[in-house]
Design an enzyme around this catalytic site. Structure first.
Site, PDB file in Angstrom:
ATOM      1  N   LYS A 193      49.356  65.233  25.739  1.00 49.25           N
ATOM      2  CA  LYS A 193      50.511  65.404  26.629  1.00 49.25           C
ATOM      3  C   LYS A 193      50.112  66.235  27.847  1.00 49.25           C
ATOM      4  O   LYS A 193      50.381  65.870  28.976  1.00 49.25           O
ATOM      5  CB  LYS A 193      51.654  66.077  25.866  1.00 49.25           C
ATOM      6  N   GLU A 252      40.382  70.899  22.160  1.00 45.15           N
ATOM      7  CA  GLU A 252      39.794  70.013  21.151  1.00 45.15           C
ATOM      8  C   GLU A 252      39.693  68.579  21.678  1.00 45.15           C
ATOM      9  O   GLU A 252      38.664  67.926  21.559  1.00 45.15           O
ATOM     10  CB  GLU A 252      40.662  69.994  19.873  1.00 45.15           C
ATOM     11  N   GLY A 260      55.609  67.145  22.027  1.00 45.45           N
ATOM     12  CA  GLY A 260      54.401  66.573  21.410  1.00 45.45           C
ATOM     13  C   GLY A 260      54.663  66.032  20.013  1.00 45.45           C
ATOM     14  O   GLY A 260      54.234  64.922  19.667  1.00 45.45           O
ATOM     15  N   ARG A 261      55.384  66.787  19.198  1.00 50.69           N
ATOM     16  CA  ARG A 261      55.597  66.351  17.802  1.00 50.69           C
ATOM     17  C   ARG A 261      56.639  65.249  17.692  1.00 50.69           C
ATOM     18  O   ARG A 261      56.904  64.760  16.599  1.00 50.69           O
ATOM     19  CB  ARG A 261      55.946  67.559  16.927  1.00 50.69           C
ATOM     20  N   GLU A 273      56.509  73.575  13.159  1.00 49.27           N
ATOM     21  CA  GLU A 273      56.350  73.926  14.574  1.00 49.27           C
ATOM     22  C   GLU A 273      57.734  74.009  15.236  1.00 49.27           C
ATOM     23  O   GLU A 273      57.928  74.741  16.204  1.00 49.27           O
ATOM     24  CB  GLU A 273      55.451  72.904  15.294  1.00 49.27           C
ATOM     25  N   HIS A 275      48.917  65.453 -11.039  1.00 48.67           N
ATOM     26  CA  HIS A 275      47.758  65.960 -11.773  1.00 48.67           C
ATOM     27  C   HIS A 275      47.155  67.179 -11.094  1.00 48.67           C
ATOM     28  O   HIS A 275      46.028  67.568 -11.393  1.00 48.67           O
ATOM     29  CB  HIS A 275      46.724  64.836 -11.926  1.00 48.67           C
ATOM     30  N   LYS A 330      45.069  80.451  20.781  1.00 50.19           N
ATOM     31  CA  LYS A 330      44.322  79.689  21.790  1.00 50.19           C
ATOM     32  C   LYS A 330      43.745  80.637  22.838  1.00 50.19           C
ATOM     33  O   LYS A 330      42.586  80.506  23.246  1.00 50.19           O
ATOM     34  CB  LYS A 330      45.251  78.688  22.501  1.00 50.19           C
TER      35      LYS A 330
HETATM   36  O1  F6P Z   1      48.903  73.580  19.893  1.00 51.72           O
HETATM   37  C1  F6P Z   1      50.094  72.942  19.604  1.00 51.72           C
HETATM   38  C2  F6P Z   1      50.320  71.754  20.484  1.00 51.72           C
HETATM   39  O2  F6P Z   1      50.750  72.158  21.737  1.00 51.72           O
HETATM   40  C3  F6P Z   1      51.320  70.795  19.852  1.00 51.72           C
HETATM   41  O3  F6P Z   1      52.619  71.139  20.087  1.00 51.72           O
HETATM   42  C4  F6P Z   1      50.893  69.499  20.426  1.00 51.72           C
HETATM   43  O4  F6P Z   1      51.382  68.412  19.700  1.00 51.72           O
HETATM   44  C5  F6P Z   1      49.386  69.636  20.347  1.00 51.72           C
HETATM   45  O5  F6P Z   1      49.139  70.988  20.648  1.00 51.72           O
HETATM   46  C6  F6P Z   1      48.600  68.740  21.252  1.00 51.72           C
HETATM   47  O6  F6P Z   1      48.939  68.926  22.601  1.00 51.72           O
HETATM   48  P1  F6P Z   1      48.538  67.884  23.701  1.00 51.72           P
HETATM   49  O7  F6P Z   1      49.176  66.581  23.372  1.00 51.72           O
HETATM   50  O8  F6P Z   1      49.041  68.454  24.982  1.00 51.72           O
HETATM   51  O9  F6P Z   1      47.048  67.751  23.686  1.00 51.72           O
END
Ligand code: F6P
Length: 547
Positions: free
Chosen positions: A206, A212, A267-268, A353, A384, A512
């Site tokens: 987003k 990452e 995002g979620r 979240e 199990h 972060k």
């Molecule tokens: O670190 C949390 C977050 O901001 C989430 O809310 C989001 O879904 C995820 O990181 C990934 O963010 P992006 O889509 O901006 O890479």
């Protein structure tokens, strides 16, 4: 708004919990032959049995009063109307617009967003068809065979969960992969199985700033270019999904291959947007549209059904009942479906979240519990592993069981065993085993006297442990869409009643920030900044061990 816990209804609920504390669900069933019918409902292809809960008519009506008293209906309407309910980020919350197949406008600050939503969906459709038909070619002229989504959090969990859930609809021509973790093992192990000539990467972020995702995307680009040895290959092997298309273009992705979305999509909550591209590539645009339709159906149910017949509202209220009045800290999601294996992880982000907060919308602290810990695993595997604790520990853990009635493409023998187990588990949690039954069992096994007494407490099942069961005929795209929207709205209702902002996530920021300060300190010889003693010690340790 006055404090929730000072309200009459809250205090009535607390008093009623005391009254119900010693009543068993089995007694409630014995007193009421219609309990199953009265405490169950059907909507959008989902059947919810909530009769195995420690709740009676009075408890339910108090919970509904709590919902009304907190203005849940007005809050819900404000969300659908595009009001700025994300008060800390000053944003509307309109993932419902992404699946608004009604043709009605949805306005943000007076501007109808639906033409843009439809435009992106149309572009996704054209792109999916091109890839799936083989018309879209890789740099060396070969058709695409593997799609790799690179994203994390909401840009990963929804797509991976849905793609796995809809395995029965997956194109045999395409394989789907998901790289999320910064741990180099994730990209290395997946890339090792792929052919660069036939691989397409979807970089989903987003913000397009997530460490990452950008690191994994650069690694994938290096891997591609090492094989194809031509910078221009990126254009036919990389597309992006982002609400910041300009940053995706800066990364080197052809602007024509960037699919946008908007800041009013959290995002979620983004799998319904172009973030769902890997889903559409895997199962086809028609099935993706059916997923949207299923979610829209649930939106309509949530928007229009009276609170007492409203599935997300009832599930939210049950969660509040256990969280706030029984002190339940956690909530188990137990899909009896291997293909829903990522549902608990998806719901962890959605719920934790959103509602893992401790201040109210106006900044006052919450003097009541908010979001529970969400966890779970598919059945029967979990049986199990951790079900021992569900049945005999001191913890009260409400559970959602989910299962499809039909086997569809699966072996009916397996499916019947699966069904028998899921139904047995909710029965066992509720009924437990009576003392008489346990004594009789021990007796007939020849265990008597002191040995019987010794084993009795260990083998005792008190029962009276609550669960919901969600049953659907089969896990179609439409049913899955409704199921996900059900949980989204459940989380919304709880956040509303707790008076928290379910749509920000400031709690993920500090880690972060600190990671970006620590990263340069890991370089050999680099000075270590000012940290607490443990952090200093850990930094020194990893630096010495990595030499
Ligand atoms: O670190 C949390 C977050 O901001 C989430 O809310 C989001 O879904 C995820 O990181 C990934 O963010 P992006 O889509 O901006 O890479």
């Amino acid at each position: 708004m006055a404090n929730l816990t000072d309200s009459t209804v809250w205090q009535q609920l607390a008093a009623h919990q005391q009254e119900l504390a010693t009543r068993t669900m089995t007694a409630m069933f014995a007193e009421d032959a219609t309990r199953f019918d009265r405490f169950s409902l059907q909507a959008c292809g989902l059947f919810l049995d909530y009769s195995k809960n420690r709740l009676d008519e009075r408890g339910l009506s108090l919970l509904l009063e709590l919902a009304r008293r907190t203005g849940l209906e007005a809050g819900r309407d404000a969300m659908f109307a595009g009001e700025e309910i994300n008060c800390t980020e000053k944003r509307a919350v309109l993932h419902t617009a992404l699946r608004n197949v009604s043709g009605n406008p949805v306005r943000v600050n007076g501007h109808d967003v639906m033409p843009e939503v439809r435009d992106v969906l149309a572009r996704m459709g054209v792109f999916c068809n091109a890839v799936r038909s083989g018309e879209w070619r890789g740099h060396t002229g070969k058709a695409i065979r593997s799609v790799v989504n690179i994203g994390i959090g909401g840009s990963d969990l929804g797509p991976v969960m849905v793609t796995r859930a809809l395995q029965a609809y997956q194109s045999p021509e395409l394989s789907s992969y998901f790289i999320s973790n910064i741990d180099g093992a994730h990209s290395k192990d997946i890339l090792a199985t792929l052919d660069p000539e036939t691989t397409l990467f979807v970089v989903a972020s987003k913000t397009f700033t997530t460490q990452e995702t950008l690191t994994n995307a650069r690694t994938a680009r290096r891997w591609l270019l090492a094989a194809l040895k031509d910078q221009s290959a990126v254009a036919s092997h990389f597309v992006a999904v982002s609400s910041k298309p300009e940053l995706a273009a800066e990364f080197g992705i052809d602007p024509q291959n960037v699919f946008g979305f908007w800041d009013w999509v959290g995002g979620r909550y983004s799998l319904w947007s172009a973030v769902g591209l890997p889903i559409a590539l895997a199962v086809g645009m028609d099935n993706f549209t059916a997923l949207l339709q299923g979610a829209h159906d649930m939106d309509e149910h949530f928007r229009t059904a009276p609170l007492e017949e409203n599935m997300p509202v009832l599930m939210a209220l049950l969660g509040i009942w256990y969280r706030n009045f029984f002190g339940a800290n956690s909530y188990a999601i137990l899909p009896y479906s291997q293909r829903l294996d990522r549902l608990p992880a998806f719901l962890q982000q959605l719920d934790m979240e959103s509602n893992g907060k401790s201040v109210q919308r106006d900044g006052r602290p919450c003097d009541y519990a908010t979001g529970p810990i969400i966890w779970g695993e598919p059945g029967t595997n979990g049986q199990h592993a951790f079900y021992q604790l569900l049945h005999q520990s001191q913890e009260l853990i409400p559970c959602d069981f989910l299962v499809a009635a039909r086997a569809d493409d699966l072996d009916p023998e397996h499916h019947n065993i699966l069904l028998a187990n899921v139904i047995a588990q909710s029965e066992a949690l509720m009924t437990g085993k009576s003392d008489e039954q346990l004594r009789a069992e021990l007796q007939s096994a020849g265990i008597e006297g002191a040995e019987q007494e010794r084993l009795f407490a260990h083998k005792s099942f008190p029962g009276n442990r609550p669960s919901n069961t969600l049953v659907y005929a089969s896990l179609t795209p439409g049913v899955l869409g409704s199921l996900i929207a059900l949980y989204e709205h459940k989380v919304f209702c709880q956040g509303h009643i707790w008076n928290i902002n379910s749509f920000d996530q400031w709690g993920v920021e500090l880690g972060k920030q600190l990671a970006s300060l620590i990263l340069p300190e890991l370089a050999p010889g680099a000075p270590v900044g000012c940290h607490d003693g443990s952090t200093q010690g850990l930094l020194a340790l990893v630096k010495s061990l990595s030499k």
